[in-house]
Design an enzyme around this catalytic site. Structure first.
Site, mmCIF file in Angstrom:
data_model
loop_
_atom_site.group_PDB
_atom_site.id
_atom_site.type_symbol
_atom_site.label_atom_id
_atom_site.label_comp_id
_atom_site.label_asym_id
_atom_site.label_seq_id
_atom_site.Cartn_x
_atom_site.Cartn_y
_atom_site.Cartn_z
ATOM 1 N N ARG A 178 4.287 2.191 5.792
ATOM 2 C CA ARG A 178 3.018 1.253 5.571
ATOM 3 C C ARG A 178 1.761 2.093 4.973
ATOM 4 O O ARG A 178 0.819 1.592 4.571
ATOM 5 C CB ARG A 178 2.715 0.183 6.924
ATOM 6 C CG ARG A 178 3.922 -0.730 7.102
ATOM 7 C CD ARG A 178 3.519 -1.483 8.321
ATOM 8 N NE ARG A 178 2.154 -2.206 8.079
ATOM 9 C CZ ARG A 178 2.267 -3.528 7.729
ATOM 10 N NH1 ARG A 178 3.285 -4.173 7.492
ATOM 11 N NH2 ARG A 178 1.198 -4.124 7.490
ATOM 12 N N ARG A 182 -3.122 10.139 0.074
ATOM 13 C CA ARG A 182 -3.288 10.087 -1.395
ATOM 14 C C ARG A 182 -4.083 11.448 -1.361
ATOM 15 O O ARG A 182 -4.782 11.798 -0.762
ATOM 16 C CB ARG A 182 -4.268 8.732 -1.291
ATOM 17 C CG ARG A 182 -3.798 7.432 -1.567
ATOM 18 C CD ARG A 182 -4.508 6.395 -2.047
ATOM 19 N NE ARG A 182 -4.028 5.074 -2.127
ATOM 20 C CZ ARG A 182 -4.387 3.834 -1.334
ATOM 21 N NH1 ARG A 182 -5.626 4.247 -0.383
ATOM 22 N NH2 ARG A 182 -3.865 3.120 -1.348
ATOM 23 N N ARG A 256 5.382 -6.066 20.553
ATOM 24 C CA ARG A 256 4.099 -5.488 20.892
ATOM 25 C C ARG A 256 2.985 -6.747 20.907
ATOM 26 O O ARG A 256 2.997 -7.126 19.711
ATOM 27 C CB ARG A 256 3.562 -4.310 20.034
ATOM 28 C CG ARG A 256 2.660 -3.639 20.466
ATOM 29 C CD ARG A 256 3.082 -2.673 21.708
ATOM 30 N NE ARG A 256 2.070 -1.929 22.336
ATOM 31 C CZ ARG A 256 1.599 -1.799 23.482
ATOM 32 N NH1 ARG A 256 2.423 -2.222 24.349
ATOM 33 N NH2 ARG A 256 0.676 -1.140 23.888
ATOM 34 N N ARG A 287 -8.901 -0.435 17.707
ATOM 35 C CA ARG A 287 -9.792 -0.665 16.704
ATOM 36 C C ARG A 287 -10.842 -1.627 17.048
ATOM 37 O O ARG A 287 -11.009 -2.341 17.936
ATOM 38 C CB ARG A 287 -9.250 -1.012 15.262
ATOM 39 C CG ARG A 287 -8.329 -2.059 15.445
ATOM 40 C CD ARG A 287 -7.318 -2.365 14.274
ATOM 41 N NE ARG A 287 -5.854 -3.008 14.530
ATOM 42 C CZ ARG A 287 -5.264 -3.279 13.608
ATOM 43 N NH1 ARG A 287 -5.241 -2.576 12.313
ATOM 44 N NH2 ARG A 287 -4.197 -4.184 13.857
ATOM 45 N N GLU A 309 -9.925 -4.429 19.815
ATOM 46 C CA GLU A 309 -8.630 -4.587 19.828
ATOM 47 C C GLU A 309 -7.798 -3.718 20.806
ATOM 48 O O GLU A 309 -7.855 -2.524 20.788
ATOM 49 C CB GLU A 309 -8.037 -4.449 18.649
ATOM 50 C CG GLU A 309 -6.587 -4.864 18.404
ATOM 51 C CD GLU A 309 -6.015 -4.955 17.018
ATOM 52 O OE1 GLU A 309 -6.664 -5.470 16.093
ATOM 53 O OE2 GLU A 309 -4.755 -4.632 16.983
ATOM 54 N N TYR A 356 8.286 -7.292 10.257
ATOM 55 C CA TYR A 356 6.713 -7.097 9.964
ATOM 56 C C TYR A 356 6.232 -7.577 8.728
ATOM 57 O O TYR A 356 6.139 -6.448 7.839
ATOM 58 C CB TYR A 356 6.712 -5.533 10.272
ATOM 59 C CG TYR A 356 5.520 -5.095 10.487
ATOM 60 C CD1 TYR A 356 4.332 -5.651 10.283
ATOM 61 C CD2 TYR A 356 5.202 -3.676 11.150
ATOM 62 C CE1 TYR A 356 2.911 -4.987 10.610
ATOM 63 C CE2 TYR A 356 4.169 -3.045 11.627
ATOM 64 C CZ TYR A 356 3.058 -3.547 11.212
ATOM 65 O OH TYR A 356 1.630 -2.981 11.647
ATOM 66 N N ASP A 358 4.077 -9.146 5.891
ATOM 67 C CA ASP A 358 2.516 -9.330 5.353
ATOM 68 C C ASP A 358 2.385 -10.678 5.137
ATOM 69 O O ASP A 358 3.754 -11.222 4.916
ATOM 70 C CB ASP A 358 2.297 -8.368 4.546
ATOM 71 C CG ASP A 358 1.844 -7.014 4.810
ATOM 72 O OD1 ASP A 358 1.517 -6.606 5.992
ATOM 73 O OD2 ASP A 358 2.278 -5.858 4.090
HETATM 74 N N1 UDP Z 1 -1.375 4.185 12.074
HETATM 75 C C1 UDP Z 1 -1.792 5.184 12.805
HETATM 76 N N2 UDP Z 1 -3.374 5.417 12.660
HETATM 77 C C2 UDP Z 1 -4.056 4.714 11.980
HETATM 78 C C3 UDP Z 1 -3.784 3.447 11.237
HETATM 79 C C4 UDP Z 1 -2.291 3.335 11.376
HETATM 80 O O1 UDP Z 1 -1.206 5.937 13.519
HETATM 81 O O2 UDP Z 1 -5.512 4.802 11.901
HETATM 82 C C5 UDP Z 1 0.021 3.801 11.981
HETATM 83 C C6 UDP Z 1 0.190 2.998 13.434
HETATM 84 O O3 UDP Z 1 1.756 3.260 13.898
HETATM 85 C C7 UDP Z 1 0.354 1.443 12.863
HETATM 86 C C8 UDP Z 1 1.021 1.740 11.582
HETATM 87 O O4 UDP Z 1 0.580 2.946 11.160
HETATM 88 O O5 UDP Z 1 1.284 0.825 13.694
HETATM 89 C C9 UDP Z 1 0.874 0.677 10.390
HETATM 90 O O6 UDP Z 1 -0.652 0.384 10.273
HETATM 91 P P1 UDP Z 1 -1.122 -1.001 9.880
HETATM 92 O O7 UDP Z 1 -2.558 -0.609 9.497
HETATM 93 O O8 UDP Z 1 -0.292 -1.321 8.628
HETATM 94 O O9 UDP Z 1 -0.637 -1.778 11.064
HETATM 95 P P2 UDP Z 1 -1.483 -3.351 11.071
HETATM 96 O O10 UDP Z 1 -2.732 -3.589 10.418
HETATM 97 O O11 UDP Z 1 -0.263 -4.202 10.712
HETATM 98 O O12 UDP Z 1 -1.674 -3.497 12.595
#
Ligand code: UDP
Length: 378
Positions: A178, A182, A256, A287, A309, A356, A358
């Site tokens: 996901r 870059r 989760r 976050r 969160e 999962y 979107d």
């Molecule tokens: N992830 C991470 N650090 C970050 C952001 C994401 O390790 O700063 C990993 C983490 O395992 C997460 C996954 O990447 O579950 C997917 O991130 P995404 O932002 O897509 O998760 P969502 O917003 O769906 O919770």
């Protein structure tokens, strides 16, 4: 209590359920009843206005609509336009702010370098070469072979352990896919985002429009069970978790979950962006959301709302499927059982598919299921 009498019964008023309801009512002119166990529409996309600040926030976590699927946008644009929000995430590691997903700015700042795109790629290749595998077996293996040990330890390992409540070695590698990596200064978050933004009038308004046909009736605070008798002329569409539906007869699916803690601050802007990640394990939340940044076109007061969160293991609110082999096997048992034993009973959406998704994937799946139902309608 009066028995429900309808053409289609839809269980759950999230995106999947409401899109199918809209199509059934507007295209096929069917009578649709939606039953919803919560007291509001919209599933986890639901948004509401915070009374004290007037700020619209997403009760179940920040949702940004993004898609590269033409059919999905052609459909959704009949119900909303989007504002100009483009998602960007920052990561607060040891009190320094980095761009996430990892890009050239993150690499240069973290390693204190001035690399250009091609030298940065070479630099990282050097760090990842000892981890390269043809088939990474888990999240950690996949992450290490793409970003190497230092970046993994700083930005990914702790966050992932907190978020999923288990070692990244026990998670599927697909979750890491996901996140783009870059070697330029592109700081946008999503890979597939030809169209991106937040519904101009908020998500809840979109759900109200989707279900505005008088043929659609929504009953709130009502759970569904297979024993109850409903008078349904055509079919039931169930969008909740399958294990619960069948009384966990093939075992519990692991999810989760997350908890949100809201706080109002007497300042205009707390963190200057909508989502700040906190990857360090010692910080309990993952976050901080600051929803005022989602609608920059609106005039808000000199107060702001922040939402921390916290990941949760044992909760009745499923958010993220733990899509490993063990859980997929359990899920397939439920799907097979329902297919064998229940006629005119469809399932779908993030919870029922244990996927999962979107938002755009959910809409695409609902539109596809509608076409299937239409084709098979007697
Ligand atoms: N992830 C991470 N650090 C970050 C952001 C994401 O390790 O700063 C990993 C983490 O395992 C997460 C996954 O990447 O579950 C997917 O991130 P995404 O932002 O897509 O998760 P969502 O917003 O769906 O919770």
């Amino acid at each position: 209590m009066k028995k429900i009498k309808t053409d289609f019964l839809i269980v759950g008023s999230g995106l999947y359920g409401c899109v199918i309801a809209e199509r059934l009512a507007n295209v096929l002119k069917k009578k649709v009843t939606i039953i919803e166990k919560r007291n509001h529409i919209g599933g986890n996309c639901y948004s509401e206005i915070d009374e004290q600040t007037g700020i619209e926030f997403h009760k179940y976590g920040t949702h940004i609509f993004h898609t590269s699927k033409k059919n999905v946008w052609n459909y959704l644009k009949k119900f909303t336009s989007l504002n100009n929000y483009k998602h960007q995430v920052l990561s607060n590691y040891k009190s320094k702010i980095y761009q996430m997903p990892i890009n050239l700015e993150t690499i240069n700042k973290f390693f204190n370098k001035k690399l250009d795109p091609s030298t940065a790629e070479l630099f990282l290749k050097n760090k990842t070469k000892k981890f390269i595998k043809n088939n990474p077996n888990n999240f950690e293996e996949k992450a290490l072979m793409q970003i190497g040990k230092e970046l993994y330890k700083a930005f990914i390992e702790g966050y992932t352990e907190k978020q999923w409540g288990k070692s990244p070695k026990k998670l599927p590698s697909s979750i890491f896919n996901r996140l783009p990596i870059r070697f330029n200064y592109d700081k946008t978050y999503f890979k597939n985002a030809d169209i991106e933004g937040i519904p101009l009038d908020g998500y809840t308004e979109v759900f109200k429009r989707l279900t505005s046909n008088p043929l659609i009736k929504i009953i709130y605070n009502k759970s569904f069970n297979l024993q109850q008798k409903y008078i349904v002329n055509n079919a039931i569409v169930y969008t909740g978790p399958l294990d619960k539906l069948l009384n966990y007869k093939f075992g519990k699916l692991e999810w989760r979950s997350v908890k949100f803690k809201k706080k109002i601050l007497n300042k205009k802007d707390y963190q200057g962006t909508s989502v700040m990640n906190y990857p360090e394990k010692k910080i309990k939340f993952t976050r901080i959301h600051e929803p005022r940044h989602l609608h920059s076109n609106r005039k808000y007061k000199e107060k702001t709302l922040i939402i921390k969160e916290y990941p949760e293991l044992n909760s009745n609110e499923p958010y993220y499927p733990i899509n490993d082999k063990k859980n997929r096997l359990i899920h397939s048992k439920y799907v097979n059982y329902l297919n064998k034993n229940y006629k005119n009973f469809f399932t779908g959406g993030r919870l029922a598919d244990y996927a999962y998704y979107d938002m755009d994937m959910t809409i695409a799946a609902a539109l596809k299921k509608f076409e299937f139902i239409k084709k098979n309608l007697k």
